[in-house]
Design an enzyme around this catalytic site. Structure first.
Site, PDB file in Angstrom:
ATOM      1  N   HIS A   1       8.309 -12.854 -30.153  1.00 20.41           N
ATOM      2  CA  HIS A   1       9.322 -11.735 -30.257  1.00 20.41           C
ATOM      3  C   HIS A   1       8.459 -10.281 -31.066  1.00 20.41           C
ATOM      4  O   HIS A   1       7.974 -10.738 -32.098  1.00 20.41           O
ATOM      5  CB  HIS A   1      10.472 -12.109 -30.817  1.00 20.41           C
TER       6      HIS A   1
ATOM      7  N   ILE B   1       0.858  -1.206  -0.049  1.00 23.22           N
ATOM      8  CA  ILE B   1      -0.090  -0.186   0.061  1.00 23.22           C
ATOM      9  C   ILE B   1       0.928   1.309  -0.064  1.00 23.22           C
ATOM     10  O   ILE B   1       0.413   2.287  -0.660  1.00 23.22           O
ATOM     11  CB  ILE B   1      -1.017   0.059   1.266  1.00 23.22           C
TER      12      ILE B   1
END
Length: 461
Positions: free
Chosen positions: A438, A182
């Site tokens: 790729h 957080i």
């Protein structure tokens, strides 16, 4: 008290990720299901956690990309954050998802009751002056932000993550107490918005539950971004100044800022809900369960942030499904919590699955553990995106990969394959045989496994 609702197979107390997952799956399997929720369907994840924080982080990403546009040949200029518009974007995102979830609950014929429920017997929940009776009760009341002894959250200068989510301005400066998920996510967002941010973490590293290498990479990236942090010294006190807040640490060091965000974790919502009165075993507010989410009371189960497992929405979701399937008579398998993907959505992202190198050495012995690091500088798509970071693999020597730890932009999107590698106990040579597209960041995982399998293509292992 009148019994207005009865004859259910499953009564769910709490409508967050864990609760609604159990309700949806239970109804799908033919269980007559009721769900009681005091706030809004979707719980912390949808309204005070996962979704709204990631919306803020995405707004911050857009701001950063605008500032950096010239690097990519785009002429653009960043003026300022319009927080009213950011809040509308965030709320529209939440509202759309909440509407969809509400429609799904209705379509599954789940009896949804809005109101504050309380466990009134091992097989019933009281809500709105009425009793909802069922064969089994599932406790899923979630969590709220925690604070520290003597540190009062006022919602103005000293705030919780709930307050930070609805802040109508960008603070000029902010101290964030807590360098876990957080804390670093808000540090990242606020820095992108233009705030001066300092994170205070009492342990040795940011995101201290992650592999130490990931923590160090994040710390390096935060330094480069101008996010300040103080590690290894605990908080002592906070006091108001004329214009904000002053924080003093145990070593006497002081920090001042406009606001203090208390991000020291979340605690279970269980007090005053009748759990202990009905004999449910508890520990420090958490409901204790076994690996099948069963409490010590045969007709009561518990899931999500209410139990002492990983406080992640997808963990609660899986726990809820497990309970529903168990009650429906299906064969269930306990959750391997090490096999759960974990993502911290700061910039850069930190993603992992499996165990750390330190934990692997503790379990298997230092001489039995192999670790390999693949730098994203060698990955074409990461170069295009102008992101830096690493993928680290932890392997039992001559065996399976037991940990995948990644730092870099969009690494949260790569953790799905990493989860399969860990949970299917894949050998590096097996992953190396797979062909990755790729140019993608995903192929970095493939290249790392090629190297671990003894056939590095783009760097010397």
């Amino acid at each position: 008290m009148t019994e207005a609702f009865g004859g259910f197979d499953l009564v769910v107390l709490g409508g967050g990720s864990a609760g609604y997952a159990a309700a949806l799956r239970g109804a799908q399997l033919g269980l007559r299901t009721a769900m009681v929720e005091k706030y809004r369907l979707g719980g912390t994840c949808l309204h005070n956690g996962c979704i709204p924080t990631k919306a803020l982080l995405h707004a911050g990403e857009i701001a950063d990309r605008t500032r950096e546009a010239e690097l990519f040949g785009v002429r653009a200029s960043f003026e300022s954050m319009d927080m009213a518009s950011v809040q509308r974007y965030k709320e529209d995102t939440v509202a759309g998802l909440c509407c969809g979830l509400t429609g799904l609950v209705k379509a599954r014929n789940i009896t949804y009751i809005e109101g504050e429920g309380r466990l009134s017997s091992p097989t019933s929940v009281d809500v709105n002056g009425q009793r909802v009776q069922g064969r089994h009760v599932l406790l899923a009341t979630g969590s709220v932000p925690k604070s520290l002894p003597g540190l009062d959250i006022d919602g103005d200068r000293i705030i919780s993550s709930d307050h930070a989510l609805v802040l109508d301005r960008v603070p000029k400066s902010a101290i964030i107490l807590g360098g876990g998920v957080i804390g670093v996510e808000f540090a990242s967002a606020w820095k992108s918005f233009g705030a001066d941010v300092t994170v205070i973490e009492g342990l040795k590293h940011l995101v201290p539950v992650e592999d130490e290498n990931s923590s160090k990479l994040l710390e390096r990236a935060f330094r480069k971004r101008g996010i300040k942090f103080n590690l290894g010294t605990f908080f002592q006190k906070a006091e108001y100044t004329q214009d904000g807040v002053k924080v003093t640490l145990a070593d006497g060091k002081e920090f001042e800022a406009e606001v203090l965000l208390v991000a020291v974790g979340r605690g279970p919502v269980s007090q005053g809900l009748g759990y202990e009165e009905q004999g449910v075993a508890m520990d420090r507010g958490y409901v204790l369960v076994d690996e099948y989410m069963r409490t010590n009371v045969p007709t009561i189960s518990a899931v999500g942030d209410l139990v002492p497992t990983l406080q992640l929405a997808h963990v609660g979701f899986a726990e809820g499904i497990l309970v529903a399937e168990r009650l429906a008579g299906l064969k269930t398998v306990p959750i391997d919590y090490d096999g759960v993907p974990r993502v911290t959505y700061c910039h850069p992202e930190v993603a992992s699955v499996g165990i750390t190198e330190a934990k692997a050495k503790e379990i298997y012995g230092a001489d039995k553990v192999v670790a390999l690091k693949y730098n994203l500088a060698g990955n074409g798509k990461s170069k295009i995106l102008n992101t830096a970071g690493e993928i680290k693999l932890v392997q039992v020597k001559d065996g399976a990969v037991v940990g995948v730890h990644m730092v870099g932009d969009r690494m949260g999107e790569q953790v799905g394959e990493a989860q399969l590698i860990y949970n299917w106990e894949a050998l590096p040579a097996e992953v190396a045989q797979l062909i990755h597209a790729h140019p993608t960041q995903n192929e970095a995982l493939g290249e790392a496994h090629l190297a671990l399998a003894g056939k590095p293509m783009y760097f010397q292992a």
